[in-house]
Design an enzyme around this catalytic site. Structure first.
Site, PDB file in Angstrom:
ATOM      1  N   SER A 101       0.693  -1.029  -0.263  1.00 18.96           N
ATOM      2  CA  SER A 101       0.110   0.091  -0.016  1.00 18.96           C
ATOM      3  C   SER A 101       0.682   1.032   0.165  1.00 18.96           C
ATOM      4  O   SER A 101       0.834   2.175   0.139  1.00 18.96           O
ATOM      5  CB  SER A 101      -1.182   0.202   1.368  1.00 18.96           C
ATOM      6  OG  SER A 101       0.032  -0.291   2.578  1.00 18.96           O
ATOM      7  N   CYS A 154       2.358  -6.745   1.905  1.00 17.50           N
ATOM      8  CA  CYS A 154       1.453  -5.915   2.956  1.00 17.50           C
ATOM      9  C   CYS A 154       1.082  -7.502   2.799  1.00 17.50           C
ATOM     10  O   CYS A 154       0.087  -7.786   2.402  1.00 17.50           O
ATOM     11  CB  CYS A 154       0.488  -4.929   1.518  1.00 17.50           C
ATOM     12  SG  CYS A 154      -0.458  -4.518   2.430  1.00 17.50           S
ATOM     13  N   CYS A 156       3.213  -6.450  10.173  1.00 22.54           N
ATOM     14  CA  CYS A 156       2.914  -5.595   8.846  1.00 22.54           C
ATOM     15  C   CYS A 156       4.122  -4.465   7.981  1.00 22.54           C
ATOM     16  O   CYS A 156       5.079  -4.307   9.568  1.00 22.54           O
ATOM     17  CB  CYS A 156       2.186  -4.368   9.703  1.00 22.54           C
ATOM     18  SG  CYS A 156       1.795  -2.702   8.849  1.00 22.54           S
ATOM     19  N   HIS A 204       5.276  -1.960   8.175  1.00 17.51           N
ATOM     20  CA  HIS A 204       5.735  -0.779   7.210  1.00 17.51           C
ATOM     21  C   HIS A 204       5.898  -1.618   9.011  1.00 17.51           C
ATOM     22  O   HIS A 204       7.828   0.438   9.451  1.00 17.51           O
ATOM     23  CB  HIS A 204       4.294  -0.500   7.861  1.00 17.51           C
ATOM     24  CG  HIS A 204       4.113   0.479   6.467  1.00 17.51           C
ATOM     25  ND1 HIS A 204       3.537   0.221   5.837  1.00 17.51           N
ATOM     26  CD2 HIS A 204       4.478   1.513   6.145  1.00 17.51           C
ATOM     27  CE1 HIS A 204       2.774   0.662   5.023  1.00 17.51           C
ATOM     28  NE2 HIS A 204       3.876   1.739   4.901  1.00 17.51           N
TER      29      HIS A 204
END
Ligand code: DGL
Length: 276
Positions: free
Chosen positions: A12, A74, A193, A195
């Site tokens: 994303s 993701c 995740c 990130h």
């Protein structure tokens, strides 16, 4: 002229770069094409239908660029879109293409890390709601207890360059405390995740030393390597010129200024408008 048939790597936003970095290290010869859908990130709070629609649009873009294989780097897209893509879309529309996610390779291994058989999952709201981790872990390690905590503020903190600031401390402390309240047995915490590896240093301040923190990059890189060994027809279909190309659906300038901390190297990305 070299024909390009790169491995597509999708997220994303920037998070997938933490995975790409590890894959490239393990498998440097292949060509890679990265797409961050930054214009529509974060995906975490969005519905199943929306995450599926966005993800499938990006996957078709990769196919148009010649990618025989796409990795959804993701968790949210893997949790909410991958099954429909693999079971419905590919067989009818692109029988020779493959799309892989990050949840399967992670859940195949995660049980091996825990001595107490108790694993904590930190993820976006979307990934937690999908129940993908408890379901998949139960499949591979029925004896493992899984505890989940959604951390809806963590992706915005990372995307807005606040992962090192004091504001991050508040949310990290709160979510870790919530997770550890579920069970004193948790000895392994997964950053589910892509990130979150950027928050690793901060996380260590709030986690007891006895708890091991696992991020997915290396696991997914090993999973990709094994996949290519098991699928020689796919391995042969990929081009190997060592090229890396980066695309974003938002500003290329912003992407390049953020990317260094995720990827560990300067990059020059190109803006793409998926609706064109
Ligand atoms: N890197 C994505 C993941 O692994 C972030 C999701 C988001 O955009 O909220 O879930």
């Amino acid at each position: 002229m070299n024909v390009k048939r790169p491995i597509g790597v999708f997220d994303s936003g920037y998070g997938g770069l933490t995975v790409l970095k590890e894959i490239v290290q393990k498998l440097p010869d292949y060509d890679y094409l990265y797409l961050g859908d930054n214009a529509r990130a974060p995906y975490g709070p969005r519905s199943f239908e929306t995450v599926y629609r966005y993800t499938w649009q990006c996957v078709e873009w990769f196919f148009k660029q010649g990618c025989p294989l796409v990795i959804l780097a993701c968790n949210t897209a893997s949790a909410k879109a991958l099954r429909s893509i693999q079971q419905r879309d590919l067989p009818s529309k692109y029988p020779d293409k493959r799309v892989l996610g990050v949840i399967r390779p992670t859940t195949e291994l995660i049980g091996n890390f825990s001595k107490t058989k108790s694993v904590g999952i930190l993820a976006t709201n979307g990934t937690v709601i999908s129940q993908s981790y408890p379901i998949e872990i139960a499949h591979h390690f029925p004896e493992i207890k899984v505890y989940q905590e959604a951390c809806p503020m963590w992706v915005p903190l990372v995307e807005n360059n606040e992962y090192d600031g004091e504001g991050a401390d508040y949310f990290i402390k709160k979510n870790i405390a919530n997770l550890l309240k579920y069970s004193s047995e948790i000895d392994t915490v997964l950053l589910a995740c892509t990130h979150y590896p950027l928050l690793k240093n901060k996380l260590k301040n709030f986690l007891p030393e006895s708890i091991q923190l696992i991020s997915q990059g290396e696991i997914v890189a090993d999973g990709t390597k094994n996949y290519l060994l098991r699928h020689p027809e796919m391995e042969k279909a990929l081009s190997k010129n060592g090229q890396r190309d980066f695309y974003t659906t938002d500003s290329a300038k912003d992407f390049d200024s953020h990317a260094l901390v995720f990827y560990g190297k300067e990059i020059a990305s190109v803006h793409v408008d998926l609706d064109e």
